[in-house]
Design a protein around this motif. Structure first.
Motif, short mmCIF file in Angstrom:
data_model
loop_
_atom_site.label_atom_id
_atom_site.label_comp_id
_atom_site.label_asym_id
_atom_site.label_seq_id
_atom_site.Cartn_x
_atom_site.Cartn_y
_atom_site.Cartn_z
N THR A 114 21.36 107.83 67.34
CA THR A 114 22.59 107.24 67.87
C THR A 114 22.62 107.34 69.38
OG1 THR A 114 23.76 107.87 65.84
CG2 THR A 114 25.10 107.28 67.74
N PHE A 115 22.20 108.48 69.90
CA PHE A 115 22.22 108.67 71.35
C PHE A 115 21.25 107.74 72.06
CE2 PHE A 115 20.48 111.24 75.02
CZ PHE A 115 21.50 110.87 75.90
N ASP A 145 28.11 109.94 62.22
CA ASP A 145 27.45 111.23 62.46
C ASP A 145 28.43 112.40 62.46
OD1 ASP A 145 25.01 109.96 62.74
OD2 ASP A 145 25.07 109.92 64.93
N ARG A 146 29.71 112.14 62.19
CA ARG A 146 30.73 113.18 62.37
C ARG A 146 30.49 114.40 61.51
NH1 ARG A 146 32.04 109.62 58.78
NH2 ARG A 146 33.45 109.99 57.02
N ALA A 166 29.55 110.17 74.02
CA ALA A 166 30.03 110.68 72.73
C ALA A 166 28.85 111.03 71.82
CB ALA A 166 30.93 109.65 72.06
N ALA A 167 27.83 110.20 71.84
CA ALA A 167 26.64 110.46 71.02
C ALA A 167 25.94 111.73 71.48
CB ALA A 167 25.69 109.28 71.08
N VAL A 212 21.38 112.24 64.79
CA VAL A 212 22.21 112.24 66.00
C VAL A 212 21.40 111.77 67.20
CG1 VAL A 212 23.91 113.94 65.25
CG2 VAL A 212 21.78 114.73 66.27
N ARG A 271 27.72 114.77 70.18
CA ARG A 271 27.36 115.10 68.80
C ARG A 271 26.15 116.04 68.78
NH1 ARG A 271 31.75 113.91 66.08
NH2 ARG A 271 32.07 111.74 65.43
N VAL A 298 28.29 106.70 65.92
CA VAL A 298 28.83 107.99 66.36
C VAL A 298 29.80 108.53 65.31
CG1 VAL A 298 30.32 109.12 68.06
CG2 VAL A 298 28.54 107.55 68.84
N LEU A 331 35.08 110.28 69.07
CA LEU A 331 34.72 111.46 68.29
C LEU A 331 35.70 111.75 67.16
CD1 LEU A 331 33.66 113.71 71.30
CD2 LEU A 331 32.13 112.68 69.62
N VAL A 359 30.16 105.58 75.03
CA VAL A 359 29.61 105.71 73.68
C VAL A 359 28.38 106.61 73.72
CG1 VAL A 359 28.56 104.49 71.74
CG2 VAL A 359 30.53 103.48 72.92
#
Length: 591
Positions: free
Chosen positions: A419-420, A452-453, A396-397, A416, A400, A449, A365, A393
């Motif tokens: 990514t997940f 997407d920050r 973390a997704a 987002v 987000r 991830v 992240l 991972v």
């Protein structure tokens, strides 16, 4: 003429001649027409309107509600969107009319399976809904019902599509749902399959290569080479050759997934996710469906976006080269280990400690992707299980999504989400595979991830438990989702439920209904299935880290569903009608 004691009297024949039609006990409509007496169920099988209020002319009984037409003798319908109406044997004895209350129409699972196929072919939602209700009531296993949709969707159209992905996701999730939820899940999935494949031509398969003597390793090289140059026809011939050669599903999936990860994060993650769903469907599909399911994935490889060609993967930081370098170092390490006689089974490697999990999650992240790539590389070289890294991972997704602020553009929810669901698919595949080259997908997900920050800027506050008991009425959550812009309140409700001692299974069922009562778009089905599956994986772990991970999955699912509700809810309304008709309820009267 003798009449069985269980037959029902329809009164005097002469009186029936005068009336023309009457309704007797059991909801049976009796007609006098063209010097004959006929009896059919009085409920129109389309939507339940009373047929005795219809018209009878030249042997055709027409319902006045939607003009469905029936042969009054057999009950057969002339309209594919209406079912046949049950007909009953009639006798006249001494001027008295008698009706056998047992329908002459054969019922049972086979009838409903045939109707489901017809509903899919004609893309008629009410027919599909009635068939699903009937099959569930007959006790047919949910995955047997889903198989019919998988066969249809991979036979017609252009290949694996979002409808097939939705159906597979729902078939994978039905164990979390009550009976009505199961009906809705299968119905929604099958409707989306029909929308994607109905009316399209048959997908004809190519032939295999003449010789099956080609080694599998060479076939794998050929398949990857064809995919590299977007030669999908050559790839299909190679794939069919491998299937007919008897190569097991595990190795076939690895061959295809290696080709799907030769380039980075194809089509925003959809390519890998669709592959994963197809392999999941293959676990419970008929063996005869194997060729159609696997070859249905090949067409999507013709034009996928390769993320290494996108600006955000190249600038202001070049994220492609660090990934390539890390993968090369892993390959060198694996080659050295093989020479030294080490194990290549990546599923049996060292487990991650709680501290390492926490460290990696924070790094994933962070704003330092090069360090993330290096840490993942070092952990893999040190013997950490790839599936566990992929699980983090995915976590973390999901985080987000939990921290996605509603001030973002609404369409960014999908970024987002992608990514997940991609990271979840990678996790699922690495639980099944020990192919070292698939470890590349972990890096692809981790960098996504990172990208997407900015969708966490500003960062939405993670809800905190209020300290009160779990809400007792799940309808409260559903009521929140009857309103727009209830992302925060819905997440708070779930947080209080979790920390107030609420039963997780009941919450998963409620979230399922929150999804299935909507005319949900494709990605909403994805997040429910992925969040539920990841929740189950963390359920097997112990400790505070795992508990927070489960919380994250539930919050991510809730926030996404809340952001995309409410909708018109036309699809679930159709399913409700089908269920009420099956129960014998009347729809045409005022409630």
């Amino acid at each position: 003429m003798s009449v069985s004691l269980n037959w029902i009297s329809a009164g005097n024949l002469e009186a029936l001649k005068q009336e023309g039609a009457k309704v007797i006990r059991g909801g049976i409509a009796v007609f006098y027409h063209e010097d004959q007496v006929y009896a059919v169920d009085n409920r129109c099988p389309h939507l339940g309107f009373p047929l005795h209020m219809g018209s009878l002319c030249d042997g055709i009984l027409t319902c006045h509600w939607h003009h469905a037409r029936f042969d009054v003798c057999s009950g057969g319908t002339l309209d594919p969107w209406a079912d046949d109406v049950p007909s009953y044997e009639v006798r006249v004895d001494g001027g008295e009319v008698w009706v056998n209350p047992v329908s002459r129409r054969a019922e049972g699972a086979d009838k409903y399976k045939n109707r489901l196929k017809e509903g899919l072919e004609q893309n008629i939602g009410i027919v599909i809904a009635k068939a699903v209700v009937g099959l569930i009531e007959e006790g047919v296993p949910e995955q047997d019902i889903a198989r019919i949709g998988i066969e249809f969707g991979t036979t017609y159209g252009t290949g694996w599509n979002s409808g097939l992905t939705i159906l597979t996701a729902m078939a994978q999730s039905v164990d979390k749902l009550d009976k009505n939820g199961k009906i809705l899940a299968l119905y929604q999935g099958l409707v989306h399959v029909a929308r994607g494949s109905s009316g399209r031509g048959t997908r004809h398969l190519l032939s295999a290569l003449p010789s099956a003597d080609v080694p599998f390793e060479r076939l794998t090289e050929w398949y990857r080479s064809c995919i590299e140059v977007r030669d999908t026809q050559g790839a299909e011939k190679v794939l069919i050759t491998a299937i007919l050669k008897g190569i097991d599903t595990k190795r076939l999936s690895e061959m295809m997934l290696v080709a799907a990860t030769d380039h980075i994060y194809l089509d925003g993650g959809h390519v890998f996710d669709f592959h994963s769903k197809a392999f999941e469907a293959l676990e419970w599909a008929e063996v005869s469906q194997k060729e159609r399911i696997l070859t249905s994935l090949v067409p999507m490889m013709a034009r996928p976006t390769r993320s290494e060609e996108l600006h955000q993967w190249q600038a202001p930081l070049n994220l492609v080269e660090p990934i390539k370098q890390a993968v090369n170092e892993l390959e060198q390490n694996a080659a050295q280990a093989k020479l030294a006689g080490g194990s290549t089974d990546t599923r049996q490697q060292t487990a991650l400690s709680a501290d390492t999990k926490e460290q990696l999650l924070l790094q994933l992240l962070s704003d330092t992707p090069e360090q993330t790539i290096a840490l993942l590389r070092d952990l893999l070289i040190a013997g950490m299980a790839p599936a566990q890294l992929a699980q983090l991972v995915a976590l973390a997704a999901a985080e987000r999504i939990v921290r996605f602020h509603t001030q973002n553009d609404f369409g960014d929810w999908i970024a987002v989400l992608h990514t997940f669901t991609y990271a979840h698919a990678v996790h699922e595949r690495l639980l099944q595979s020990d192919e070292p080259m698939l470890q590349r997908a972990i890096f692809h997900g981790a960098v996504s991830v990172y990208l997407d920050r900015f969708l966490n800027v500003p960062t939405a506050a993670r809800p905190k438990p209020s300290g009160s008991a779990a809400p007792a009425d799940h309808q409260e959550l559903l009521d929140l989702l009857d309103l727009r812009q209830q992302v925060g309140p819905a997440a708070q409700w779930v947080m209080d439920y979790i920390h107030g001692g609420g039963e997780p299974g009941a919450l998963l069922n409620t979230l399922g209904h929150a999804l299935l009562r909507e005319d949900a778009e494709f990605h909403s089905f994805q997040i429910y299935e992925a969040a539920v599956a990841e929740y189950d994986r963390w359920q097997a772990a112990a400790g505070s880290f795992a508990e927070k991970a489960k919380e994250t999955m539930l919050l991510a699912c809730t926030r996404y569903l809340a952001a995309h509700a409410p909708t018109a809810r036309e699809l679930p309304h159709t399913a409700k009608i089908a269920l009420r008709l099956h129960k014998g309820e009347r729809l045409f009267e005022e409630e």
